[in-house]
Enzyme design. Structure first.
Site, PDB file in Angstrom:
ATOM      1  N   LYS A   1      -8.402  -5.769  10.508  1.00 25.69           N
ATOM      2  CA  LYS A   1      -7.070  -5.440  11.038  1.00 25.69           C
ATOM      3  C   LYS A   1      -6.896  -3.933  10.836  1.00 25.69           C
ATOM      4  CE  LYS A   1      -3.199  -4.568  10.303  1.00 25.69           C
ATOM      5  NZ  LYS A   1      -2.628  -3.258  10.717  1.00 25.69           N
TER       6      LYS A   1
ATOM      7  N   GLU B   1      -7.835  -0.077  -2.450  1.00 26.71           N
ATOM      8  CA  GLU B   1      -8.152   1.349  -2.537  1.00 26.71           C
ATOM      9  C   GLU B   1      -6.880   2.063  -2.103  1.00 26.71           C
ATOM     10  OE1 GLU B   1      -8.757   4.732  -2.200  1.00 26.71           O
ATOM     11  OE2 GLU B   1     -10.096   4.523  -0.486  1.00 26.71           O
TER      12      GLU B   1
ATOM     13  N   CYS C   1      -7.133  10.266   0.719  1.00 22.78           N
ATOM     14  CA  CYS C   1      -6.654   9.653  -0.527  1.00 22.78           C
ATOM     15  C   CYS C   1      -7.215  10.364  -1.749  1.00 22.78           C
ATOM     16  CB  CYS C   1      -6.988   8.173  -0.558  1.00 22.78           C
ATOM     17  SG  CYS C   1      -8.696   7.814  -0.163  1.00 22.78           S
TER      18      CYS C   1
ATOM     19  N   GLU D   1       2.075  11.248  -4.087  1.00 25.71           N
ATOM     20  CA  GLU D   1       1.121  11.518  -3.020  1.00 25.71           C
ATOM     21  C   GLU D   1       1.892  12.001  -1.787  1.00 25.71           C
ATOM     22  OE1 GLU D   1      -1.041   8.181  -1.066  1.00 25.71           O
ATOM     23  OE2 GLU D   1      -2.821   9.351  -1.547  1.00 25.71           O
TER      24      GLU D   1
END
Ligand code: NAI
Ligand code: MG
Length: 470
Positions: A170, A245, A279, A377
């Protein structure tokens, strides 16, 4: 491409049951370039069922035969290299040079690494009076983000297929087109029907249906920590295996006694790679307090070279962000930084171009380690530079966020840098600019995730162990 009308299930292109569609924008032009089906629960059911039907035979396929299939997939993807590059440039706005080298080049290396690994991986070992078998966990639901859309899909698909697990992928709403190139390659490679399935759709509908499906034995998710929590919760309810992750706020630590020039330039390049939508990006640069002014000047000068440009231009180093929401989010963080006392020494919130979701390469100085921009982040081209007094304080600052994905250490010699890195709570740390290794385990400590991707550790995520006592 006509196949964008369909989803890929059981070895063929079929109509989606759900009638809704997702529009795909080119972030450099803000224009719609394509649309794909927004799959619904019935589509997910069909894909999972086809994967379940394929599971036993794929698990029983000898590793050398699975390696042949993966080699065929690698070659079929390589044959679509230009199309893949063009697709990532169009739907993500990735600069073409980066798209060639990383977005498409890296997944090809990763596929190749699993072909080679399968030649030596031991799926059986002897432990005292036991024969221990490593068996595929079953059907894998792979949910991927938009920032490295092919790389993240391949990281999951290659490892799961190598382990003997069929996959339902997906992809992210913003970047589903590259997944079609992958599915097209899987089809051309002649993977057995049901071993690879593509179900594009939204996270809350198709994503959750996949996570909740009892026929899915494991979910491998890459994305935000907030959604990772949700996915983890849903999996816990079914005692379902999950690999997460998630985000990062990685530190690049320049140790005392190190020349600043190279490390600052490398750190800036790392922070702005893929417009900061990485990331593992080193979004915090830690420098000795007595060299702070010098480091900030060097970082600002390096950042000024990252001008925003047309992603199709081979000279462009900084493309747009993926969508308007991410652009607003990143601008908002720059404003928050300033409100909390930061000084903008490069970039800022002004739009650098008339169209496209661009944010300028921005460097923030005079930032405290507990400031919002040093903790959260941002996922854009924003670097904060932080001073530290001594090495113990550098460790404390480096480890002082909820994340623990990656990092960099630059030291006067390798041994000093390695000793420092051993004190960092992070999964992937580059020493003096050491380059990315697609065979080394990648993943996070703390809230950056659970599990590892790539190489033997990545393959191991998709295995169950069975002990037979003799
Ligand atoms: P997201 O976490 O919403 O999306 C990642 C994937 O999860 C997409 O495929 C999405 O459709 C799917 N998803 C969303 N909700 C779901 C649900 N309830 N169940 C199952 N799947 C679901 O990420 P988003 O909103 O696109 O980005 C927001 C922030 O997340 C970024 O600014 C960044 O900080 C972080 N992020 C981190 C990434 C990483 O590589 N660690 C990648 C992408 C985003
Ligand atoms: Mg989202």
């Amino acid at each position: 491409m006509r196949v964008h009308e369909s989803i890929y299930v059981d070895g063929g292109w079929v109509d989606a049951d759900a009638g809704e569609r997702i529009e795909v924008l080119n972030p450099a032009t803000e224009r719609v370039v394509a649309s794909v089906p927004a799959a619904g629960p019935a589509d997910v059911d069909a894909a999972v069922e086809s994967a379940q039907n394929a599971a036993d035979e794929w698990a029983a396929t000898p590793p050398e035969k699975r390696a042949e299939h993966l080699a065929a997939l690698r070659d079929a993807l390589a044959a679509r290299r230009d199309e893949a590059v063009d697709t990532v440039v169009r739907e993500l706005g990735a600069p073409v040079t980066l798209a060639e080298r990383v977005h498409v080049g890296l997944p090809l290396s990763v596929l190749d690494s699993y072909v080679k690994l399968l030649a030596e991986y031991e799926f059986e070992e002897r432990v005292g009076n036991s024969r221990v078998f490593a068996e595929p966990v079953g059907v894998v639901g792979a949910i991927t983000p938009w920032n490295y859309p092919l790389h993240q899909a391949v990281a999951k698909v290659a490892a799961a297929l190598a382990a003997g697990c069929p996959v339902v992928l997906k992809p992210a709403e913003d970047t589903p087109l590259i997944a079609y190139v992958l599915a097209d390659a899987a089809h051309a490679a002649g993977l057995p029907p049901g071993v690879f399935n593509l179900v594009p759709g939204t996270g809350p509908v198709a994503g959750e249906a996949l996570v909740r499906h009892p026929g899915v034995s494991m979910v491998s998710f890459t994305g935000s920590t907030a959604i990772g929590e949700r996915v983890g919760e849903l999996c816990a309810g079914q005692i379902k295996r999950v690999a997460l992750e998630l985000g990062g706020k990685s530190a690049n630590v320049i140790l005392p006694g190190t020349d600043l020039g190279g490390p600052v330039a490398k750190g800036v390049a790392n922070a702005f790679l893929n417009s900061g939508q990485t990331c593992s990006a080193w979004t915090r640069m830690l420098v000795p307090a007595d060299r702070y002014t010098e480091a900030v000047e060097l970082a600002a000068a390096a950042a000024a070279k990252y001008t925003c440009g047309d992603p199709r231009d081979a000279k462009t180093r900084l493309g747009p962000l993926v969508n308007a929401k991410q652009r607003e989010r990143v601008r908002g963080y720059i404003q928050t930084g300033v409100r909390e006392g930061a000084t903008v020494v490069a970039g800022g919130t002004d739009a650098p171009r008339e169209e496209g979701f661009y944010v300028q390469a921005t460097v923030l100085a005079d930032v405290r380690p507990d400031a919002t921009v040093a903790q959260e982040e941002i996922f854009g081209p924003v670097l904060v530079v932080l001073p530290y007094g001594d090495v113990d304080e550098a460790v404390e600052i480096a480890n002082g966020t909820p994340y623990g994905l990656a990092g960099g250490v630059f030291g006067p010699d390798e041994e000093t840098a390695v000793a420092f890195a051993r004190r960092m709570k992070a999964g992937q740390i580059d020493i003096n600019g050491g380059r990315f290794n697609p065979l080394a385990p990648f993943g996070g400590f703390k809230r950056s995730g659970i599990g590892r991707e790539f190489g033997a550790h990545g393959l191991g995520e998709f295995l169950e162990y069975k002990s037979l006592q003799l």
